[in-house]
Design a protein around this motif. Structure first.
Motif, PDB file in Angstrom:
ATOM      1  N   PHE A  95       0.711  -1.228  -0.006  1.00 39.88           N
ATOM      2  CA  PHE A  95      -0.027  -0.071   0.261  1.00 39.88           C
ATOM      3  C   PHE A  95       1.097   1.105  -0.074  1.00 39.88           C
ATOM      4  N   ALA A  96       1.193   1.838  -1.569  1.00 42.74           N
ATOM      5  CA  ALA A  96       1.673   3.133  -1.302  1.00 42.74           C
ATOM      6  C   ALA A  96       1.001   4.422  -0.838  1.00 42.74           C
ATOM      7  N   ALA A  97       1.190   5.436  -0.341  1.00 43.85           N
ATOM      8  CA  ALA A  97       1.048   6.502  -0.413  1.00 43.85           C
ATOM      9  C   ALA A  97       2.080   7.719  -1.327  1.00 43.85           C
ATOM     10  N   ILE A  98       0.711   8.359  -1.685  1.00 41.36           N
ATOM     11  CA  ILE A  98       2.485   9.418  -2.914  1.00 41.36           C
ATOM     12  C   ILE A  98       1.588  11.132  -2.457  1.00 41.36           C
ATOM     13  N   ILE A  99       2.328  12.147  -2.163  1.00 45.76           N
ATOM     14  CA  ILE A  99       2.038  12.743  -0.963  1.00 45.76           C
ATOM     15  C   ILE A  99       2.630  14.422  -1.947  1.00 45.76           C
ATOM     16  N   GLY A 100       1.953  15.490  -1.845  1.00 39.82           N
ATOM     17  CA  GLY A 100       3.030  16.615  -2.400  1.00 39.82           C
ATOM     18  C   GLY A 100       2.063  17.771  -2.077  1.00 39.82           C
ATOM     19  N   PRO A 101       2.776  18.950  -2.943  1.00 35.90           N
ATOM     20  CA  PRO A 101       1.321  19.973  -2.569  1.00 35.90           C
ATOM     21  C   PRO A 101       0.460  20.402  -3.646  1.00 35.90           C
ATOM     22  N   ASN A 135     -13.866  -6.603  -8.638  1.00 32.44           N
ATOM     23  CA  ASN A 135     -13.497  -7.450  -9.767  1.00 32.44           C
ATOM     24  C   ASN A 135     -12.032  -8.254  -9.220  1.00 32.44           C
ATOM     25  N   GLN A 136     -11.906  -8.000  -8.339  1.00 32.86           N
ATOM     26  CA  GLN A 136     -10.343  -8.771  -7.967  1.00 32.86           C
ATOM     27  C   GLN A 136      -8.992  -8.330  -8.909  1.00 32.86           C
ATOM     28  N   PRO A 137      -9.363  -7.429  -8.786  1.00 32.26           N
ATOM     29  CA  PRO A 137      -8.152  -6.552  -9.941  1.00 32.26           C
ATOM     30  C   PRO A 137      -6.648  -6.242  -8.883  1.00 32.26           C
ATOM     31  N   ASP A 138      -5.487  -6.338  -9.798  1.00 31.05           N
ATOM     32  CA  ASP A 138      -4.696  -6.555  -9.531  1.00 31.05           C
ATOM     33  C   ASP A 138      -3.630  -5.228  -8.690  1.00 31.05           C
ATOM     34  N   LEU A 139      -4.727  -3.710  -8.981  1.00 28.33           N
ATOM     35  CA  LEU A 139      -3.967  -2.898  -8.593  1.00 28.33           C
ATOM     36  C   LEU A 139      -5.217  -1.790  -8.371  1.00 28.33           C
ATOM     37  N   ILE A 140      -5.241  -0.974  -7.005  1.00 27.56           N
ATOM     38  CA  ILE A 140      -6.326  -0.548  -6.433  1.00 27.56           C
ATOM     39  C   ILE A 140      -5.022   1.078  -6.659  1.00 27.56           C
ATOM     40  N   LEU A 141      -6.647   1.716  -7.122  1.00 25.70           N
ATOM     41  CA  LEU A 141      -6.220   3.532  -6.963  1.00 25.70           C
ATOM     42  C   LEU A 141      -6.679   4.522  -7.080  1.00 25.70           C
ATOM     43  N   ILE A 162      -9.218   0.201   3.286  1.00 22.56           N
ATOM     44  CA  ILE A 162      -8.503   0.055   2.208  1.00 22.56           C
ATOM     45  C   ILE A 162      -7.043  -0.464   2.650  1.00 22.56           C
ATOM     46  N   GLN A 163      -6.385  -0.626   3.399  1.00 19.12           N
ATOM     47  CA  GLN A 163      -4.708  -0.573   4.245  1.00 19.12           C
ATOM     48  C   GLN A 163      -5.308  -2.603   3.942  1.00 19.12           C
ATOM     49  N   LYS A 164      -6.558  -3.117   5.028  1.00 16.01           N
ATOM     50  CA  LYS A 164      -7.131  -3.832   5.614  1.00 16.01           C
ATOM     51  C   LYS A 164      -6.603  -4.957   4.164  1.00 16.01           C
ATOM     52  N   ASN A 165      -7.625  -4.776   3.248  1.00 14.83           N
ATOM     53  CA  ASN A 165      -8.326  -5.131   2.139  1.00 14.83           C
ATOM     54  C   ASN A 165      -6.998  -5.277   0.573  1.00 14.83           C
ATOM     55  N   VAL A 166      -6.597  -4.487   0.993  1.00 15.85           N
ATOM     56  CA  VAL A 166      -4.660  -4.550  -0.101  1.00 15.85           C
ATOM     57  C   VAL A 166      -3.849  -5.656   0.683  1.00 15.85           C
ATOM     58  N   HIS A 167      -4.004  -5.957   1.839  1.00 16.88           N
ATOM     59  CA  HIS A 167      -2.754  -6.747   3.113  1.00 16.88           C
ATOM     60  C   HIS A 167      -3.472  -8.221   2.570  1.00 16.88           C
ATOM     61  N   GLN A 168      -4.555  -8.187   2.881  1.00 23.01           N
ATOM     62  CA  GLN A 168      -6.034  -9.466   3.722  1.00 23.01           C
ATOM     63  C   GLN A 168      -5.654 -10.535   1.365  1.00 23.01           C
ATOM     64  N   GLN A 169      -6.250  -9.320   0.208  1.00 23.55           N
ATOM     65  CA  GLN A 169      -6.509  -9.942  -0.670  1.00 23.55           C
ATOM     66  C   GLN A 169      -5.200  -9.989  -1.335  1.00 23.55           C
ATOM     67  N   ASN A 170      -3.801  -9.609  -0.835  1.00 24.07           N
ATOM     68  CA  ASN A 170      -2.408  -9.372  -1.554  1.00 24.07           C
ATOM     69  C   ASN A 170      -2.985  -8.826  -3.327  1.00 24.07           C
ATOM     70  N   LYS A 171      -2.961  -7.580  -2.642  1.00 25.35           N
ATOM     71  CA  LYS A 171      -3.225  -6.371  -3.895  1.00 25.35           C
ATOM     72  C   LYS A 171      -2.637  -5.381  -3.391  1.00 25.35           C
ATOM     73  N   ALA A 172      -2.320  -4.780  -4.966  1.00 26.19           N
ATOM     74  CA  ALA A 172      -1.171  -3.467  -4.751  1.00 26.19           C
ATOM     75  C   ALA A 172      -1.486  -2.232  -4.744  1.00 26.19           C
ATOM     76  N   ALA A 173      -1.595  -1.153  -3.784  1.00 31.35           N
ATOM     77  CA  ALA A 173      -2.476  -0.467  -3.846  1.00 31.35           C
ATOM     78  C   ALA A 173      -1.272   1.170  -3.489  1.00 31.35           C
ATOM     79  N   VAL A 174      -2.023   2.163  -4.885  1.00 32.73           N
ATOM     80  CA  VAL A 174      -1.790   3.261  -4.477  1.00 32.73           C
ATOM     81  C   VAL A 174      -2.834   4.449  -4.675  1.00 32.73           C
ATOM     82  N   MET A 175      -2.324   5.739  -2.764  1.00 35.03           N
ATOM     83  CA  MET A 175      -3.495   6.108  -2.398  1.00 35.03           C
ATOM     84  C   MET A 175      -2.449   7.860  -3.259  1.00 35.03           C
TER      85      MET A 175
END
Length: 223
Positions: free
Chosen positions: A35-41, A156-162, A182-195
């Protein structure tokens, strides 16, 4: 192996006589279960970057690899298929269809999926929405709407969550609950996620943090 990898992404927009370079040689990767986050102004290029990750916008140059397939230069039809079957989107304003009941929101996505979807009713119950299955969106609170949006992204069990600013319209308590889901589902279902987020109060819930400024991206927190 990375689920999503960006290689040397540049995005330019014409600006009168000049060229506005929004993304400057950006590289990025996210793996299964991360589960990755992108921050910035504001104006730093966060939303542009997420839009390119989701094959909604093509880069001026560079490569977007989803499961090792370059998706940045495919036909619009093929990109639409990839978004439907391999990418789940969570927007800041949930974007639910107003005339569909909550279960119908998910069933609509299921019908047009090429994958074996999750059970809509069971997924909504897991998200604490069992009392809302036959409700319309206008009867839901902001937090409940975002939970439906999360269910829709995962159905739909996608590989990537945005996720684009998923806490923007919520108070701090509800916002944290949504990111925890989001965190729980990413880890339980072994998905990749970007927030993409402005909300620094939820950054302890992510695995990696990237910062974008003036169109340049760097990692500031590892697993």
């Amino acid at each position: 192996m990375s689920v999503l990898e960006l290689q040397n992404i540049i995005k330019n927009y014409p600006d009168g006589q000049n060229v506005n370079e929004v993304l400057k040689n950006v590289s990025f990767h996210v793996e299964q279960g991360e589960f990755a986050a992108i921050i910035g102004p504001s104006g730093a290029g966060k939303s542009t970057l997420l839009t390119i990750m989701g094959a909604l916008l093509s880069p001026s140059s560079g490569t977007v690899l989803l499961n090792n397939q370059d998706i940045s230069h495919l036909s619009k039809k093929k990109q639409t298929e990839i978004r439907l079957n391999q990418i789940g989107f969570i927007f800041q304003n949930s974007d639910l269809i107003p005339y569909l009941k909550i279960t119908e929101q998910l069933q609509f996505i299921q019908k047009i999926s090429a994958k074996e979807p999750l059970n809509a009713k069971k997924l909504l119950q897991q998200l604490g929405l069992d009392h809302r299955l036959n409700s319309y969106p206008n009867a839901l609170s902001g937090g409940e709407k975002q939970r439906v949006a999360i269910a829709r992204a995962f159905i739909n069990q996608p590989d990537l969550i945005l996720a684009d600013e998923p806490t923007a319209s919520l108070d701090s308590k509800r916002g944290r609950e949504v990111v925890k889901i989001i965190q729980k589902n990413v880890h339980q279902q072994n998905k990749a996620a970007v927030m993409v987020t402005h909300d620094e109060r939820v950054l302890d819930l992510v695995d990696t943090i990237w910062q974008i400024e003036d169109g340049k991206l760097k990692k500031i927190k590892n697993h």
